[in-house]
Design an enzyme around this catalytic site. Structure first.
Site, PDB file in Angstrom:
ATOM      1  N   LYS A  80       0.816  -1.215   0.000  1.00 46.18           N
ATOM      2  CA  LYS A  80       0.000   0.000   0.000  1.00 46.18           C
ATOM      3  C   LYS A  80       0.854   1.271   0.000  1.00 46.18           C
ATOM      4  CE  LYS A  80      -2.601   0.382   3.635  1.00 46.18           C
ATOM      5  NZ  LYS A  80      -2.531   1.606   4.451  1.00 46.18           N
ATOM      6  N   ARG A 107     -10.778   3.327   9.414  1.00 41.69           N
ATOM      7  CA  ARG A 107     -10.432   1.975   9.851  1.00 41.69           C
ATOM      8  C   ARG A 107     -11.657   1.164  10.286  1.00 41.69           C
ATOM      9  NH1 ARG A 107      -5.052   0.942  10.578  1.00 41.69           N
ATOM     10  NH2 ARG A 107      -3.637   2.724  10.666  1.00 41.69           N
ATOM     11  N   ARG A 114      10.626 -10.596   5.634  1.00 35.31           N
ATOM     12  CA  ARG A 114      11.169  -9.241   5.486  1.00 35.31           C
ATOM     13  C   ARG A 114      12.410  -9.062   6.361  1.00 35.31           C
ATOM     14  NH1 ARG A 114       7.070  -4.378   6.339  1.00 35.31           N
ATOM     15  NH2 ARG A 114       6.824  -5.391   8.379  1.00 35.31           N
ATOM     16  N   ARG A 145      12.538  -7.647  12.111  1.00 42.67           N
ATOM     17  CA  ARG A 145      11.836  -6.921  13.163  1.00 42.67           C
ATOM     18  C   ARG A 145      11.115  -7.895  14.089  1.00 42.67           C
ATOM     19  NH1 ARG A 145       8.488  -2.217  10.161  1.00 42.67           N
ATOM     20  NH2 ARG A 145       6.887  -3.671  10.827  1.00 42.67           N
ATOM     21  N   ARG A 184      -2.034  -9.562  13.329  1.00 44.95           N
ATOM     22  CA  ARG A 184      -2.224  -8.299  12.613  1.00 44.95           C
ATOM     23  C   ARG A 184      -3.145  -8.480  11.407  1.00 44.95           C
ATOM     24  NH1 ARG A 184       3.579  -6.564  11.045  1.00 44.95           N
ATOM     25  NH2 ARG A 184       2.524  -4.846  10.000  1.00 44.95           N
TER      26      ARG A 184
END
Length: 206
Positions: free
Chosen positions: A13, A88, A122, A153, A164
């Protein structure tokens, strides 16, 4: 043109938002940036938001909507905007519609299993923040841009990523239905090269 951008974590995004903003000359507005700006300028609504975040609480929807409304009244939004990260939930969507209507809602759609692989694979540079994926690193552990160390991370693990994505799906499903009923929802296949996905967005907006 007033555009809202939807997309799960890892859907690309942010990258597409930059390209959309540049092509259509629209201000890219993210709620995080607005909050930081209001807090920095110590506006009344910014100080109110800070009073919640300083105590580890979520900023109420009413406050978030007020901050977004103020931003959309700025001169650079007269010819349209690109909203990223807002709304949201249904309350925010309905409140937004009371003061500004969306011409198009772009939903960058990527299968959740693919997003899981993207996010868990990632790796980020500790020095410059450049992001990579293990599938394309060939075993390298340093950043190609600055030579900094690459790391995973803490929140890029299966359990956290899964949560998430679950929360995002639950929050977004009502929004997708809401904007679909208003005939402004455009589902964009988010799988493929960056330019391929962007070409689909451009075609959908014509």
């Amino acid at each position: 043109m007033n555009i809202i951008l939807l997309g799960a974590p890892g859907a690309g995004k942010g990258t597409q938002a930059t390209k959309i903003s540049e092509k259509y000359r629209l201000p890219h507005i993210s709620t995080g940036d607005i909050f930081r700006d209001n807090i920095k300028r110590q506006t009344p609504v910014g100080l109110l938001a800070k009073s919640y975040t300083d105590n580890g609480k979520l900023v109420p929807d009413e406050v978030t909507c007020e901050i977004v409304k103020g931003r959309l009244e700025a001169d650079d939004c007269k010819n349209g905007y690109l909203l990223d990260g807002f709304p949201r939930n249904l309350f925010q969507a309905e409140t937004l519609e009371s003061f500004s209507k969306a011409d198009a809602v772009l939903n960058i759609d990527v299968d959740l299993s693919l997003l899981m692989a993207r996010l868990c694979g990632r790796r980020v540079c500790k020095d410059c923040g450049e992001s990579y994926h293990v599938d394309f690193l060939g075993g390298k552990t340093v950043c190609e841009r600055c030579g900094g160390e690459l790391y995973q991370r803490k929140d890029d693990n299966e359990e956290t990523v899964g949560n998430r994505l679950k929360v995002y799906s639950e929050q977004t499903a009502p929004l997708i239905a809401y904007y679909s009923e208003r005939n402004v929802l455009l589902n964009i296949d988010g799988v493929g090269a960056i330019d391929e996905v962007f070409a689909r967005i451009v075609a959908a907006l014509k």
